[in-house]
Structures are given as C-alpha cells and as structure tokens.
Design a protein around this motif. Sequence first.
Motif, PDB file in Angstrom:
ATOM      1  N   GLY A   8       3.413   3.335   7.631  1.00 43.08           N
ATOM      2  CA  GLY A   8       4.228   2.971   6.475  1.00 43.08           C
ATOM      3  C   GLY A   8       3.685   1.708   5.836  1.00 43.08           C
ATOM      4  O   GLY A   8       3.595   0.667   6.493  1.00 43.08           O
ATOM      5  N   ASN A   9       3.298   1.832   4.584  1.00 44.31           N
ATOM      6  CA  ASN A   9       2.803   0.681   3.832  1.00 44.31           C
ATOM      7  C   ASN A   9       3.952   0.178   2.964  1.00 44.31           C
ATOM      8  O   ASN A   9       4.288   0.789   1.962  1.00 44.31           O
ATOM      9  N   TRP A  10       4.542  -0.922   3.397  1.00 48.11           N
ATOM     10  CA  TRP A  10       5.739  -1.408   2.702  1.00 48.11           C
ATOM     11  C   TRP A  10       5.387  -2.134   1.399  1.00 48.11           C
ATOM     12  O   TRP A  10       6.273  -2.512   0.643  1.00 48.11           O
ATOM     13  N   LYS A  11       4.117  -2.382   1.169  1.00 46.91           N
ATOM     14  CA  LYS A  11       3.674  -3.100  -0.039  1.00 46.91           C
ATOM     15  C   LYS A  11       4.466  -4.403  -0.197  1.00 46.91           C
ATOM     16  O   LYS A  11       4.818  -5.019   0.805  1.00 46.91           O
ATOM     17  N   MET A  12       4.743  -4.827  -1.443  1.00 45.30           N
ATOM     18  CA  MET A  12       5.467  -6.098  -1.625  1.00 45.30           C
ATOM     19  C   MET A  12       6.967  -5.822  -1.733  1.00 45.30           C
ATOM     20  O   MET A  12       7.611  -6.101  -2.751  1.00 45.30           O
ATOM     21  N   GLY A  94      -8.764  -2.251   1.659  1.00 49.35           N
ATOM     22  CA  GLY A  94      -9.276  -1.554   0.470  1.00 49.35           C
ATOM     23  C   GLY A  94      -8.293  -0.598  -0.158  1.00 49.35           C
ATOM     24  O   GLY A  94      -8.692   0.384  -0.799  1.00 49.35           O
ATOM     25  N   HIS A  95      -6.999  -0.896  -0.014  1.00 48.88           N
ATOM     26  CA  HIS A  95      -6.007  -0.051  -0.691  1.00 48.88           C
ATOM     27  C   HIS A  95      -6.320  -0.029  -2.195  1.00 48.88           C
ATOM     28  O   HIS A  95      -6.779  -1.030  -2.752  1.00 48.88           O
ATOM     29  N   SER A  96      -6.023   1.068  -2.853  1.00 50.81           N
ATOM     30  CA  SER A  96      -6.402   1.184  -4.271  1.00 50.81           C
ATOM     31  C   SER A  96      -5.745   0.099  -5.118  1.00 50.81           C
ATOM     32  O   SER A  96      -6.300  -0.312  -6.137  1.00 50.81           O
ATOM     33  N   GLU A  97      -4.563  -0.376  -4.694  1.00 50.58           N
ATOM     34  CA  GLU A  97      -3.941  -1.464  -5.462  1.00 50.58           C
ATOM     35  C   GLU A  97      -4.746  -2.751  -5.323  1.00 50.58           C
ATOM     36  O   GLU A  97      -4.809  -3.557  -6.248  1.00 50.58           O
ATOM     37  N   ARG A  98      -5.363  -2.947  -4.177  1.00 49.92           N
ATOM     38  CA  ARG A  98      -6.255  -4.108  -3.991  1.00 49.92           C
ATOM     39  C   ARG A  98      -7.511  -3.925  -4.844  1.00 49.92           C
ATOM     40  O   ARG A  98      -8.001  -4.868  -5.475  1.00 49.92           O
ATOM     41  N   TYR A 166      -7.411   8.823   2.859  1.00 48.85           N
ATOM     42  CA  TYR A 166      -7.788   9.366   1.548  1.00 48.85           C
ATOM     43  C   TYR A 166      -6.556   9.300   0.657  1.00 48.85           C
ATOM     44  O   TYR A 166      -5.553   9.969   0.919  1.00 48.85           O
ATOM     45  N   GLU A 167      -6.655   8.472  -0.383  1.00 46.81           N
ATOM     46  CA  GLU A 167      -5.527   8.301  -1.288  1.00 46.81           C
ATOM     47  C   GLU A 167      -5.979   8.461  -2.732  1.00 46.81           C
ATOM     48  O   GLU A 167      -6.469   7.498  -3.340  1.00 46.81           O
ATOM     49  N   PRO A 168      -5.817   9.659  -3.277  1.00 47.59           N
ATOM     50  CA  PRO A 168      -6.152   9.826  -4.692  1.00 47.59           C
ATOM     51  C   PRO A 168      -5.246   8.924  -5.522  1.00 47.59           C
ATOM     52  O   PRO A 168      -4.024   8.967  -5.368  1.00 47.59           O
ATOM     53  N   ALA A 171      -2.117   9.997  -7.312  1.00 44.48           N
ATOM     54  CA  ALA A 171      -0.977  10.489  -6.526  1.00 44.48           C
ATOM     55  C   ALA A 171      -0.147   9.351  -5.950  1.00 44.48           C
ATOM     56  O   ALA A 171       0.920   9.580  -5.385  1.00 44.48           O
ATOM     57  N   ILE A 172      -0.623   8.117  -6.098  1.00 41.19           N
ATOM     58  CA  ILE A 172       0.070   6.990  -5.456  1.00 41.19           C
ATOM     59  C   ILE A 172       1.225   6.507  -6.318  1.00 41.19           C
ATOM     60  O   ILE A 172       1.019   6.078  -7.451  1.00 41.19           O
ATOM     61  N   GLY A 173       2.411   6.610  -5.768  1.00 46.84           N
ATOM     62  CA  GLY A 173       3.609   6.103  -6.441  1.00 46.84           C
ATOM     63  C   GLY A 173       3.988   6.878  -7.690  1.00 46.84           C
ATOM     64  O   GLY A 173       4.841   6.450  -8.451  1.00 46.84           O
ATOM     65  N   THR A 174       3.363   8.020  -7.899  1.00 45.85           N
ATOM     66  CA  THR A 174       3.602   8.781  -9.128  1.00 45.85           C
ATOM     67  C   THR A 174       4.531   9.962  -8.905  1.00 45.85           C
ATOM     68  O   THR A 174       5.015  10.561  -9.856  1.00 45.85           O
ATOM     69  N   GLY A 211      -2.763   9.965   1.713  1.00 48.15           N
ATOM     70  CA  GLY A 211      -1.748   9.084   1.123  1.00 48.15           C
ATOM     71  C   GLY A 211      -1.578   9.355  -0.355  1.00 48.15           C
ATOM     72  O   GLY A 211      -2.558   9.644  -1.066  1.00 48.15           O
ATOM     73  N   GLY A 212      -0.344   9.243  -0.819  1.00 47.81           N
ATOM     74  CA  GLY A 212      -0.048   9.468  -2.240  1.00 47.81           C
ATOM     75  C   GLY A 212       1.150  10.380  -2.374  1.00 47.81           C
ATOM     76  O   GLY A 212       1.021  11.599  -2.235  1.00 47.81           O
ATOM     77  N   SER A 213       2.337   9.762  -2.584  1.00 48.60           N
ATOM     78  CA  SER A 213       3.579  10.522  -2.774  1.00 48.60           C
ATOM     79  C   SER A 213       3.914  11.463  -1.618  1.00 48.60           C
ATOM     80  O   SER A 213       4.424  12.561  -1.829  1.00 48.60           O
ATOM     81  N   VAL A 214       3.619  11.014  -0.403  1.00 52.41           N
ATOM     82  CA  VAL A 214       4.043  11.790   0.773  1.00 52.41           C
ATOM     83  C   VAL A 214       5.554  11.626   0.936  1.00 52.41           C
ATOM     84  O   VAL A 214       6.083  10.525   0.849  1.00 52.41           O
ATOM     85  N   LYS A 215       6.218  12.753   1.123  1.00 57.49           N
ATOM     86  CA  LYS A 215       7.673  12.784   1.230  1.00 57.49           C
ATOM     87  C   LYS A 215       8.065  13.735   2.364  1.00 57.49           C
ATOM     88  O   LYS A 215       7.244  14.554   2.798  1.00 57.49           O
ATOM     89  N   ALA A 231      -0.582  10.437   7.700  1.00 55.90           N
ATOM     90  CA  ALA A 231      -0.299  10.017   6.333  1.00 55.90           C
ATOM     91  C   ALA A 231      -0.123   8.515   6.257  1.00 55.90           C
ATOM     92  O   ALA A 231       0.329   7.876   7.213  1.00 55.90           O
ATOM     93  N   LEU A 232      -0.515   7.969   5.111  1.00 51.65           N
ATOM     94  CA  LEU A 232      -0.216   6.584   4.772  1.00 51.65           C
ATOM     95  C   LEU A 232       0.867   6.676   3.704  1.00 51.65           C
ATOM     96  O   LEU A 232       0.626   7.226   2.620  1.00 51.65           O
ATOM     97  N   VAL A 233       2.039   6.177   4.039  1.00 52.30           N
ATOM     98  CA  VAL A 233       3.231   6.431   3.227  1.00 52.30           C
ATOM     99  C   VAL A 233       3.699   5.145   2.576  1.00 52.30           C
ATOM    100  O   VAL A 233       3.893   4.135   3.265  1.00 52.30           O
ATOM    101  N   GLY A 234       3.872   5.157   1.266  1.00 54.74           N
ATOM    102  CA  GLY A 234       4.372   3.981   0.570  1.00 54.74           C
ATOM    103  C   GLY A 234       5.881   4.079   0.397  1.00 54.74           C
ATOM    104  O   GLY A 234       6.650   3.816   1.314  1.00 54.74           O
ATOM    105  N   GLY A 235       6.307   4.522  -0.776  1.00 53.95           N
ATOM    106  CA  GLY A 235       7.728   4.547  -1.144  1.00 53.95           C
ATOM    107  C   GLY A 235       8.648   5.118  -0.079  1.00 53.95           C
ATOM    108  O   GLY A 235       9.698   4.539   0.225  1.00 53.95           O
ATOM    109  N   ALA A 236       8.255   6.247   0.495  1.00 55.03           N
ATOM    110  CA  ALA A 236       9.141   6.926   1.455  1.00 55.03           C
ATOM    111  C   ALA A 236       9.180   6.226   2.814  1.00 55.03           C
ATOM    112  O   ALA A 236       9.917   6.639   3.706  1.00 55.03           O
TER     113      ALA A 236
HETATM  114  P1  PGA Z   1       3.238   6.239  -2.167  1.00 57.35           P
HETATM  115  O1  PGA Z   1       2.131   5.158  -1.776  1.00 57.35           O
HETATM  116  O2  PGA Z   1       3.589   6.991  -0.904  1.00 57.35           O
HETATM  117  O3  PGA Z   1       4.397   5.425  -2.686  1.00 57.35           O
HETATM  118  O4  PGA Z   1       2.648   7.124  -3.205  1.00 57.35           O
HETATM  119  C1  PGA Z   1       1.108   5.458  -0.868  1.00 57.35           C
HETATM  120  C2  PGA Z   1       0.214   4.270  -0.667  1.00 57.35           C
HETATM  121  O5  PGA Z   1      -0.011   3.528  -1.632  1.00 57.35           O
HETATM  122  O6  PGA Z   1      -0.284   4.022   0.438  1.00 57.35           O
END
Ligand code: PGA
Length: 251
Positions: A8-12, A94-98, A166-168, A171-174, A211-215, A231-236
């Motif tokens: 789980g990537n809690w981000k900020m 190397g997260h895509s946001e970085r 692998y995080e297209p 697909a991240i946060g979209t 990773g990318g909108s995994v729910k 999976a690398l999971v952000g929002g969820a």
């Molecule tokens: P997301 O983020 O699950 O919110 O799309 C994934 C990530 O950035 O690692």
Amino acid sequence: MRRVIIAGNWKMYKTIDESIELVNLLKRSVVDIDDVEIVVCPPFTSLSDVRESIMDTNIKLGAQDCYWEKEGAFTGEVSCAMLKSAGCEYVIIGHSERRQFFGETNEMVNKKAKAALREGLKPIVCVGEKLDDRRAGKTFDVVKDHVVNSLSGLTREDMMKVVIAYEPVWAIGTGVVATKDQAEEVHKYIRGLLKDMYDANIADSVRIQYGGSVKPENIRELIAEEDVDGALVGGASLKADSFTQIIKGCL
Ligand code: PGA
C-alpha cells in the motif's frame, strides 16, 4: 514459486494519528493471512509509529522514497540508513509521481536502488509508460528503458531482493485500470528483459507487481495472470476495508 506481494502506497496522505488508526484496523482484518506478503508504505513522519503498531504482525513496513547518500548536507532528504533504523524493510523507488513531479531520472532511480540494497532494504522499483507513449506504440521501448537503466549494474544477488512494479501512468489514480491482458503483456515482456539481462532463474524469481487503479473489484482477474505477482495499491490502500479485500482477493 513467487510469493504474492501487496503493498500500500499511502502517498502524501495520513497524519500520524490517522496512520495508526488505519494500520490498527488493518492488522486485525489480515491477522490470519500467511500466503500474501503485506507491506504498508506510510509517509516518513508516520514510519516509527506505524512500526510500533505492526510489531509482531504479518505486516511489513516500507518507505516511499529515499536518497542515495549515506548522510550529509542534503536538506529535506532521508537516507536508507535512516529508513532502516525506522524499521523499513522495503522502499518504493522511481514512482511515476517522483519521475513526473520531481524530475527523477533512471540514473537517480538506479543510484537510489543501489543505496537501498547497500543498506539492506528491498527496493520496489517502479516503471511504466505514459498515455502518449502507449498511443504512439512506445510502451515496450519506455518500459525497457526504465528497466534496463534503473537496474543497471545490479548483481544477480541484488535482483533476488528487488521487486518491480509495472505502473502504467495512465492508470494511476485515474480509475482506469489496465486490462488483465494489457498488464500480462507488459509483465511477460519485463520477465523476458530480465532473462536477457540476467538469466532464466532471475527472470522466474523476481516478483512483478501491477499498479494503477487496483481495487477489490479488479484484483482477482489481475492476480490470476501468470506474470502478475502482486499489486502496488494507492487510493484503495487508504481504507482498511478495501486494502483487506484486495489482499484477500489474492488468496
Ligand atoms: P492508485 O495508485 O492505486 O491510486 O492508482 C497506484 C500507485 O500510484 O502506486
């Protein structure tokens, strides 16, 4: 067999109190799970408190970034030794946001990965194409560039500790998840690259997360793919309930 890893990537997100609340709920709901490796990556400020809460549980701790120097006059940066001392086992690199917002290049990602390994941390190295790359038919080129250059100089022994995510970027946060076929195609391609760069044993051993909108609704079909190992999971991952459902969806 590659062990499934859900991080789980809690981000900020999450103050210290909110972090403790989340992880206390999570640890109760995943208490019996052995077959999935579970990692949470809170912001730096919450690492120590989360570590306290997950002591003697099946949840591991990761950070979201690191700096490659051991110590020094680098205001605002956090070294791998500091992360280790805060109880981290993993670090996302190397997260895509970085890459997108903070100008991280493959070269920087490579330095960070090496520094993490030197300190005994396991890097989760993120790779993935942007929407324009995909539309231009450049997905494999971009992924190859990320994989080859981010991992440059890593030994076979190092690679046994590396996780690739692998995080297209599209697909991240979209809310737009890659289809299972789109994910599998790239995961298989990455495994092929590892075979060329190292050997079949490394290619078969390295875990590749999607990773990318995994729910909870899409994890089952993604994890069923041969080359998707987690999976690398952000929002969820910000709610104990949805993160737990994702973990249980892998059983
Ligand atoms: P997301 O983020 O699950 O919110 O799309 C994934 C990530 O950035 O690692």
